[in-house]
Design an enzyme around this catalytic site. Structure first.
Site, mmCIF file in Angstrom:
data_model
loop_
_atom_site.group_PDB
_atom_site.id
_atom_site.type_symbol
_atom_site.label_atom_id
_atom_site.label_comp_id
_atom_site.label_asym_id
_atom_site.label_seq_id
_atom_site.Cartn_x
_atom_site.Cartn_y
_atom_site.Cartn_z
ATOM 1 N N ASP A 144 0.865 -1.170 0.000
ATOM 2 C CA ASP A 144 0.000 0.000 0.000
ATOM 3 C C ASP A 144 0.911 1.231 0.000
ATOM 4 O OD1 ASP A 144 -3.238 0.614 1.553
ATOM 5 O OD2 ASP A 144 -2.083 1.788 0.123
HETATM 6 C C1 GLC Z 1 -4.220 4.329 -0.331
HETATM 7 C C2 GLC Z 1 -5.166 3.204 0.025
HETATM 8 C C3 GLC Z 1 -5.251 2.144 -1.018
HETATM 9 C C4 GLC Z 1 -5.090 2.761 -2.386
HETATM 10 C C5 GLC Z 1 -3.665 3.279 -2.478
HETATM 11 C C6 GLC Z 1 -3.405 3.990 -3.813
HETATM 12 O O1 GLC Z 1 -3.490 4.731 0.791
HETATM 13 O O2 GLC Z 1 -4.960 2.550 1.262
HETATM 14 O O3 GLC Z 1 -6.526 1.502 -0.869
HETATM 15 O O4 GLC Z 1 -5.319 1.795 -3.401
HETATM 16 O O5 GLC Z 1 -3.335 4.149 -1.412
HETATM 17 O O6 GLC Z 1 -4.185 5.123 -3.912
#
Ligand code: GLC
Length: 735
Positions: free
Chosen positions: A290
């Site tokens: 993430d």
């Molecule tokens: C965010 C979220 C995730 C998302 C990623 C990219 O922090 O936790 O669900 O896909 O970053 O935006």
């Protein structure tokens, strides 16, 4: 002489082959097997090129093709992936041309984006979609989202989010499919199939990504990103099933979560990321972290610095690092120091390249550059948007048949901050949705009630604050109306990521508005638009009817008005429990029984929730015949067919979802009191009867996992529940 001739021929043949290989290497040969192409490419890559493939970066908004040059200078042509935020395929193609032409090996860049519930055509939030209990509609919505995404330059979505959620203080309940493992599994598969289609290389497919692997929704106190104490039993019986279902459905990727899983963070957890995902389930795609979750290992006390974070995350089984560049800055040194073997780097890069080959990016790196109008809001997409919004709406209360409104209603008061709202109706993670594409509730009513009733509108109050200056106008129009449609709820920013709330109650100002309107004595229909269950303990008694429309996306206005007018029959059922008060959390339908059921509970409030999982009213009445079982005693390798006839007794055509539950009252590992194991939704005309079947497969439906995910099927008595019938059957060990 002869030998000289042969060796000369051999020399020229070899030379020709080498030249051919250089000019048209095997990995660029679209007719060669994918694994052979990967092998050929890998052996030519330098360590830096490999680590760049394992790196995802992001670039800002750019929908102006004239600015491409400015941002293009920043893009490294060898980068593995970008979070691609433009809607312009021209921009994507410019970046891809740079990768294909300016990098040494011409490896395409994987363009990812958060397409969570629609790309430009925004659908209801996933929690709402689950309340439709319509697998096919969810799949259709994801297929449209995939097509719009691919045409805009996106190859990969960070969706579906399948975190089973039972603490609605956690704002991300909006993004998943509710509190039940089986429901999340079914809608996970529907969305993966919708996104990925039958061939990832189709220009209408995108790679899907299961997230956030795993146990993220147990963030303590509902506070996002917090520690999550996930017992091994809970890990396996609650959180693993949707991921196992998605992997079996062929999902291309997963995303590791922010959360710390009982001391071993999700983004550095060898057990979940390698032992289970890669070794036991044989997943052959890749895992992306993430946003910065590799670097977050430092804050979580799992790594002393970025270098250790890179090591731990990579060795655990995260192949791609999202935007913190920790892999780029540390992996080469870790390899040179001999701490990471090159074969593990190669395996990681192989997984990433495999997804790129399967998407067809090497052979077709560019997307067709259709004009805007041909990319979005196609007629079929809007039909799906409206149907899914309609079927996700849940009628929670309908005192004395307040709804549908009778033809005697000639003056309708539409009051509240959501009546003419557009931006909040899309909910969190609206992708590339734009507010002015949203059909408002007011517009829906204008179309629905034209020539039938007059609409009287008042804003009433803000979402929050103490300004009651709008109350007088609201009361005035309420007085002259036959019914009040009060449209209240949440802002889009109040749910979704990092939107944890200490209470499920709406701001007091909204409750005070309803209380003021209640004094008029007019019937009140509450229309709720929210991204999480709402605390209705004080609001519900003031309402004659309650319609939960969630955050319905761009086409919620007409279905809302259509249900209230009676043109549409509501068919949604809750996929998540509505607590009576926040203090009841966690409360969900498939809990385990208390040691003292009759006396356990609170001393200050009731223990029962306000609305239960599966609740949802219809304008028509469905009757269920007695359930029939093909047998009441079977061996472990036999099956039982359960059948029930459901009749629509009128007065309206409607859709009914048969929800089949299993109970296992005595087991070596205690079981939840009841568990959903199958659901089926059908349309039934007035007077129509249809047979609903559930084939009970004991190993699939009656077994339970132990703390290492090994499934156990024990003999003994079981119960099958559907609607208000509960029938007993036995699994015998001597059959
Ligand atoms: C965010 C979220 C995730 C998302 C990623 C990219 O922090 O936790 O669900 O896909 O970053 O935006």
């Amino acid at each position: 002489m002869k030998k000289l001739l042969i060796s000369s021929i051999l020399f020229f043949v070899c030379l020709h082959t080498i030249i051919a290989q250089i000019q048209n290497p095997l990995y660029k040969n679209s007719s060669a097997p994918t694994e052979a192409r990967i092998d050929d490419l890998l052996q030519q890559m330098t360590l830096e090129e490999k680590v760049l493939q394992m790196t995802q970066q992001t670039y800002g908004f750019n929908t102006n093709v004239n600015n491409i040059e400015d941002e293009m200078k920043e893009v490294r042509p060898e980068i593995g992936s970008l979070i691609f935020r433009s809607i312009n395929p021209v921009y994507r193609n410019e970046i891809m041309r740079k990768a294909m032409k300016e990098s040494r090996l011409g490896i395409p860049i994987l363009m990812g984006f958060d397409v969570i519930h629609g790309y430009r055509t925004v659908y209801p939030i996933p929690l709402a979609q689950a309340c439709s209990w319509n697998r096919d509609l969810v799949m259709q919505a994801c297929a449209v989202a995939a097509k719009e995404s691919r045409l805009s330059g996106v190859d990969w979505t960070f969706s579906p989010m399948i975190d089973v959620a039972r603490d609605p203080r956690w704002g991300r309940v909006a993004e998943g499919y509710g509190e039940d493992p089986y429901a999340n599994s079914e809608f996970c598969v529907a969305s993966v199939m919708g996104y990925q289609g039958t061939n990832l290389a189709d220009q209408t497919s995108i790679a899907a990504c299961l997230k956030h692997y795993i146990g993220y929704s147990l963030s303590e106190g509902g506070r996002d990103y917090n520690y999550s104490d996930v017992s091994a039993q809970t890990l396996w019986e609650t959180f693993m099933p949707p991921y196992e279902a998605g992997v079996k459905a062929g999902v291309a990727t997963l995303m590791s979560g922010f959360n710390d899983i009982s001391g071993i963070p999700a983004s550095a957890n060898p057990y979940t990321l390698t032992e289970i995902l890669k070794e036991r389930w044989q997943h052959d795609g890749f895992v992306v972290s993430d946003w910065g979750s590799v670097d977050n290992l430092i804050a979580q006390g799992n790594a002393k610095d970025s270098k250790e974070a890179a090591y731990k995350s990579f060795i655990a089984g995260v192949e791609m690092d999202m935007v913190d560049n920790v892999y780029l800055e540390n992996l080469p040194q870790l390899v040179e120091e001999g701490k990471i073997p090159m074969r593990k780097i190669d395996d990681a890069v192989r997984r990433i390249l495999r997804v790129k080959f399967r998407l067809g990016l090497f052979d077709h790196p560019y997307v067709v550059e259709l004009p805007y109008k041909e990319r979005y809001y196609q007629p079929g997409s809007m039909v799906v948007a409206e149907k899914l919004a309609e079927e996700s709406m849940v009628l929670l209360k309908n005192l004395n048949h307040t709804l549908p409104l009778s033809n005697s209603v000639k003056q309708i008061a539409l009051i509240g901050p959501l009546v003419k709202d557009q931006v909040n109706m899309m909910g969190s993670w609206e992708g590339q949705g734009v507010a002015d594409s949203v059909e408002t509730i007011f517009e829906g009513f204008e179309k629905e009630f034209k020539g039938r009733a007059e609409l009287n509108y008042a804003y009433g109050c803000n979402f929050e604050g103490d300004d009651e200056s709008g109350f007088d106008e609201a009361l005035t129009i309420a007085q002259k109306s036959d019914v009040i449609i009060a449209c209240i709820g949440e802002k889009k920013s109040w749910s979704g990521e990092n939107a944890s709330k200490s209470t499920l109650a709406l701001p007091a100002i909204q409750e005070r508005l309803i209380a003021a309107l209640k004094k008029t004595g007019k019937p009140i229909v509450l229309v709720l638009s929210n991204g999480r269950p709402i605390e209705l303990g004080r609001l519900e008694p003031m309402a004659d009817a309650i319609l939960e429309i969630w955050q319905p996306g761009i086409a919620g206005g007409s279905p809302t008005a259509g249900i209230i007018a009676g043109r549409l029959n509501p068919s949604g059922k809750l996929a998540i429990t509505f607590p009576l008060f926040t203090g009841q959390i966690p409360t969900y339908y498939n809990m385990r029984q208390s040691a003292r059921p009759k006396i356990s509970g609170y001393i200050d409030i009731p223990s029962d929730p306000k609305y239960k999982f599966g609740d949802g009213l219809s304008y028509t009445t469905f009757s269920y015949s007695d359930v029939r079982l093909s047998a009441t005693k079977i061996g472990k390798d036999e099956k039982i067919i359960a059948e029930v006839e459901i009749t629509n007794n009128g007065p309206m055509d409607g859709k009914e979802t048969a929800m089949w539950y299993i109970s296992d009252p005595v087991a070596s590992i205690s079981r939840p009191m009841i568990e959903l194991k199958y659901f089926e939704k059908k349309a039934l005309k007035v007077g129509e009867t249809s047979t609903f079947k559930f084939e009970i497969d004991p190993m699939r439906d009656l077994s339970f996992p132990d703390t290492n995910g090994i499934k156990h099927l024990e003999s003994g008595d079981f119960y099958l529940t559907i609607k208000n019938q509960k029938v007993k059957f036995e699994i015998s060990s001597d059959l």
